[in-house]
Design a protein around this motif. Structure first.
Motif, PDB file in Angstrom:
ATOM      1  N   GLY A   7     -10.953   3.504  -1.005  1.00  0.00           N
ATOM      2  CA  GLY A   7     -11.362   4.434  -2.049  1.00  0.00           C
ATOM      3  C   GLY A   7     -11.733   5.810  -1.522  1.00  0.00           C
ATOM      4  O   GLY A   7     -12.232   6.649  -2.276  1.00  0.00           O
ATOM      5  N   GLU A  10       0.852  -1.191   0.000  1.00  0.00           N
ATOM      6  CA  GLU A  10       0.000   0.000   0.000  1.00  0.00           C
ATOM      7  C   GLU A  10       0.885   1.238   0.000  1.00  0.00           C
ATOM      8  O   GLU A  10       1.887   1.281   0.709  1.00  0.00           O
ATOM      9  CB  GLU A  10      -0.847   0.035   1.282  1.00  0.00           C
ATOM     10  N   ARG A  54      -9.751   8.854  -3.327  1.00  0.00           N
ATOM     11  CA  ARG A  54     -10.192   9.116  -4.704  1.00  0.00           C
ATOM     12  C   ARG A  54     -11.614   9.653  -4.718  1.00  0.00           C
ATOM     13  O   ARG A  54     -11.936  10.605  -5.440  1.00  0.00           O
ATOM     14  CB  ARG A  54     -10.054   7.828  -5.538  1.00  0.00           C
TER      15      ARG A  54
HETATM   16 MG    MG Z   1      -6.801   2.651  -0.767  1.00  0.00          MG
END
Ligand code: MG
Ligand code: ADP
Length: 197
Positions: free
Chosen positions: A132, A3, A135
């Motif tokens: 998410g 990550e 984003r």
């Molecule tokens: Mg992520």
């Protein structure tokens, strides 16, 4: 999967929600998610406009962005993460945030860019979804700028791409950490507001 810094790792339940069994690398996942996000970006101008500052739109946008990849897209977290509020607090914190942003828009409390930047930061701080969030909160801040103010969106990536670990991402995460402490100047400067930093 590796990550990038400032990303939230998924727990096993969340990984089980992956619709594509063959995915083994972060690169494959990134590409699937990116294709889904492109469809969401195409849906945005086609949908019935308005209602951006509602729980339903926040959830619907996430589902549109990630629904082909994750079964839990558009649903709020059911577990706690390193970042974000306790999951039981998400609904209430989001309701307060949307109320605050609506108030700022209606009263011109801050410039449009500062409203978008504060909205973005508060939303990623709540961290409503298992993944998410970054984003999603970047796109929704841009939807606010374009639909409520008729302005262009923020140049988040600055030509570099924010998902990968670039200098631009380091600058972004550093600016979010300053905003966590109440100093919005670095995030405003990052977003291109003149004289902000
Ligand atoms: Mg992520
Ligand atoms: N200190 C912080 N304060 C607030 N938000 C943060 C902080 N660190 C990271 N974030 C946000 O969390 C995002 C990562 O969360 P994640 O749900 O994995 O989103 P994505 O999958 O879109 O990258 C970052 O892009 C950033 O927006």
């Amino acid at each position: 999967m590796d990550e990038p810094d400032g990303a939230t790792p998924l727990d096993p339940d969340e990984l089980a929600g992956l619709r594509h069994r063959h995915v083994t690398t972060r690169g494959q996942l990134d590409r699937l998610e990116q294709a889904n996000i492109q469809e969401a970006l195409a849906w945005l101008p086609r949908r019935r406009k308005g209602g951006v500052l509602t729980r339903d739109f926040v959830a619907a946008l996430h589902r549109r962005m990630f629904g082909q990849v994750w079964r839990w897209a558009g649903s709020f977290r059911r577990s706690d993460k390193n970042t974000g509020v306790a999951h039981e607090q998400i609904e209430e914190q989001l309701r307060m945030l949307l109320g605050d942003v609506l108030y700022w828009v209606e009263n011109g409390t801050f410039s449009p860019m500062e409203i978008a930047v504060r909205f973005h930061h508060r939303l990623v701080s709540i961290h409503p979804f298992p993944n998410g969030n970054g984003r999603h909160a970047r796109i929704i801040a841009d939807v606010l700028l374009t639909e409520c103010f008729g302005l262009p969106g923020i140049d988040w990536a600055g030509g570099q791409g924010l998902q990968a670990m670039t200098g631009r991402r380091t600058q972004y995460i550093t600016a979010l950490r300053a905003a966590d402490l109440g100093d919005y100047a670095p995030l405003l400067a990052f977003a291109g507001v003149p004289d902000a930093g």
